[in-house]
Design an enzyme around this catalytic site. Structure first.
Site, mmCIF file in Angstrom:
data_model
loop_
_atom_site.group_PDB
_atom_site.id
_atom_site.type_symbol
_atom_site.label_atom_id
_atom_site.label_comp_id
_atom_site.label_asym_id
_atom_site.label_seq_id
_atom_site.Cartn_x
_atom_site.Cartn_y
_atom_site.Cartn_z
ATOM 1 N N ARG A 65 0.827 -1.216 0.000
ATOM 2 C CA ARG A 65 0.000 0.000 0.000
ATOM 3 C C ARG A 65 0.861 1.266 0.000
ATOM 4 N NH1 ARG A 65 -5.263 -1.285 3.898
ATOM 5 N NH2 ARG A 65 -6.517 -2.178 2.215
ATOM 6 N N LYS A 74 -17.277 -17.987 3.119
ATOM 7 C CA LYS A 74 -18.691 -17.883 3.497
ATOM 8 C C LYS A 74 -19.546 -17.072 2.533
ATOM 9 C CE LYS A 74 -18.259 -18.456 8.428
ATOM 10 N NZ LYS A 74 -18.406 -17.799 9.723
ATOM 11 N N GLY A 107 -8.519 -8.832 0.228
ATOM 12 C CA GLY A 107 -7.354 -9.322 0.965
ATOM 13 C C GLY A 107 -6.824 -10.676 0.535
ATOM 14 N N GLY A 154 -12.416 -3.950 1.998
ATOM 15 C CA GLY A 154 -13.836 -3.567 2.101
ATOM 16 C C GLY A 154 -14.304 -2.709 0.942
HETATM 17 C C1 3PG Z 1 -8.677 -1.306 4.804
HETATM 18 O O1 3PG Z 1 -7.708 -1.758 5.431
HETATM 19 O O2 3PG Z 1 -9.432 -2.024 4.117
HETATM 20 C C2 3PG Z 1 -8.883 0.169 4.795
HETATM 21 O O3 3PG Z 1 -7.771 0.839 5.281
HETATM 22 C C3 3PG Z 1 -10.121 0.555 5.575
HETATM 23 O O4 3PG Z 1 -9.980 0.192 6.920
HETATM 24 P P1 3PG Z 1 -11.279 0.058 7.837
HETATM 25 O O5 3PG Z 1 -12.011 -1.176 7.403
HETATM 26 O O6 3PG Z 1 -10.787 -0.013 9.261
HETATM 27 O O7 3PG Z 1 -12.134 1.284 7.604
#
Ligand code: 3PG
Length: 396
Positions: free
Chosen positions: A34, A195, A352, A375
């Site tokens: 990142r 899941k 991820g 996310g």
């Molecule tokens: C992530 O790691 O997906 C982003 O930095 C967002 O983090 P968060 O889910 O804690 O908002």
């Protein structure tokens, strides 16, 4: 608006929202991807003579100052990646930030402490946003992976300062547009992972947008069970049978082909090199669990990849962390990478586990685009609005 629109910024204070939420073990960054992704934006602004002020969060400290969530621990890795000395301020607003910014020369880079140490950040509180804005003349958002959050530093600031997309944000949005926005057809999606429950909205959205949806990983078992297949001891969310059926009905209505495993690699234990066998999905032994899809399924998945002009991928096809149950994921990843290299496929992957799986297969660099977003990538696949992106698009 992108950095192309930002000329004549020597001496200007540019607040750059980056995502430095990187994995850390014993105080050391274990994966700097990142940081590497945001380096071009930081370097470009610094070269143009701006005073580059970095805003970022780390972890979920919930508005409290939590020592082991300080961004100071990321600083050495940021210095390494940028090959420059980055300064640090112990608070992202108030006197510490103001003093550090006042001391900056043109081209300097400063990292401000974790924005989430203030409650106002996640609440998008106007006073907190104004306190952040007081430190800048221009706002650049280069954190697509945090753009699903309507926080002060990801959304609020764009209402107060002239706002621009950074290079990574720009690349990410261009790739995603090719993936699902305006894709070359046929579009195939591969969705895997453990899941169904975490990906219902995503599956519901995808069946309306893609031509074929390959379902792998543990979640495939829920679909097989919903269809009446006995999945033995395989991971399965039996309570989601109706949801799985509904997704299959939606797919049929939208003429999206659902591709489920035809065969699987089953074992009695969840461990590396566990004794295993290939069975038809209609013959999974009662005491066995499916840990990967089998060779017939791999052939079918790879045939879909060959047919596709666009591939969107989230989640592994099997338990790729333990050999030999990584076989299908590696095979499909390699095939998609080869098709991409041959110019026959636009391949966009994210989330991820997916990045880890493609790295494991050694082909992440051969995909058209691999998103580091977790996310945010999922919410994009779900078709949800991303506040941090929407506000950038509204800039006149
Ligand atoms: C992530 O790691 O997906 C982003 O930095 C967002 O983090 P968060 O889910 O804690 O908002």
């Amino acid at each position: 608006k992108t950095l192309d629109n930002l000329t004549d910024i020597a001496g200007k204070r540019v607040l750059v929202r980056v995502d430095l939420n990187v994995p850390v073990k014993d105080g050391k960054v274990t994966d700097a991807t990142r940081i590497e992704r945001v380096a071009p934006t930081i370097q470009e602004l610094s070269k143009k003579g701006a005073k580059v002020v970095l805003l970022a969060h780390f972890g979920r400290p919930k508005g409290e100052v939590v020592a082991d969530m300080s961004l100071q621990q990321i600083l050495p890795a940021v210095n390494d990646v940028l090959g420059a000395k980055v300064h640090f301020a112990a608070d992202c607003i108030g006197e510490p930030a103001a003093a550090a910014i006042a001391a900056m020369a043109n081209g300097d880079i400063l990292l401000l402490e974790n924005t989430r140490f203030h409650k106002g950040e996640e609440k998008n509180n106007p006073d907190f946003t104004a306190a952040l804005a007081a430190n800048g003349d221009i706002y650049v958002n280069d954190a697509f992976s945090a753009a699903h959050r309507a926080h002060s530093s990801t959304e609020g600031l764009a209402h107060l300062l002239p706002a621009y997309a950074g290079r990574t944000m720009q690349a990410e949005l261009e790739a995603l547009e090719k993936g699902l926005g305006n894709p070359a057809r046929p579009v195939v999606a591969i969705v895997g992972g453990a899941k169904v429950s975490t990906k219902i909205d995503l599956l519901m959205n995808l069946v309306k947008k893609v031509d074929a949806l390959v379902i792998g990983g543990g979640m495939a078992n829920t679909f097989l069970a919903a269809r009446g297949t006995d999945v033995g001891k395989s991971l399965c969310e039996h309570d989601l049978a109706d949801t799985a059926k509904q997704i299959m009905i939606e797919a049929a209505t939208a003429t999206c082909a659902i591709v489920l495993p035809e065969d699987g690699v089953v074992a009695r234990e969840f461990k590396a090199n566990a004794e295993n066998e290939v069975v038809d999905v209609n013959a999974i032994p009662a005491d066995a669990m499916m840990l990967d899809v089998g060779p017939k399924t791999i052939e079918a998945v790879n045939a879909w990849i060959s047919r596709a002009s666009t591939l969107v991928w989230n989640g592994p096809l099997g338990a790729f962390e333990i050999a030999p149950f990584d076989t299908a994921t590696v095979s499909a990843a390699k095939h998609a990478a080869a098709e991409t290299k041959a110019g026959k496929l636009v391949s966009v992957a994210g989330g991820g586990d997916t990045v880890a799986a493609l790295n494991h297969a050694g082909v992440a660099d051969d995909f058209t685009y691999v998103s580091t977003a977790g996310g945010a990538f999922l919410e994009w696949m779900e078709g949800k609005p991303l506040p941090g992106v929407d506000i950038l698009r509204q800039q006149k």
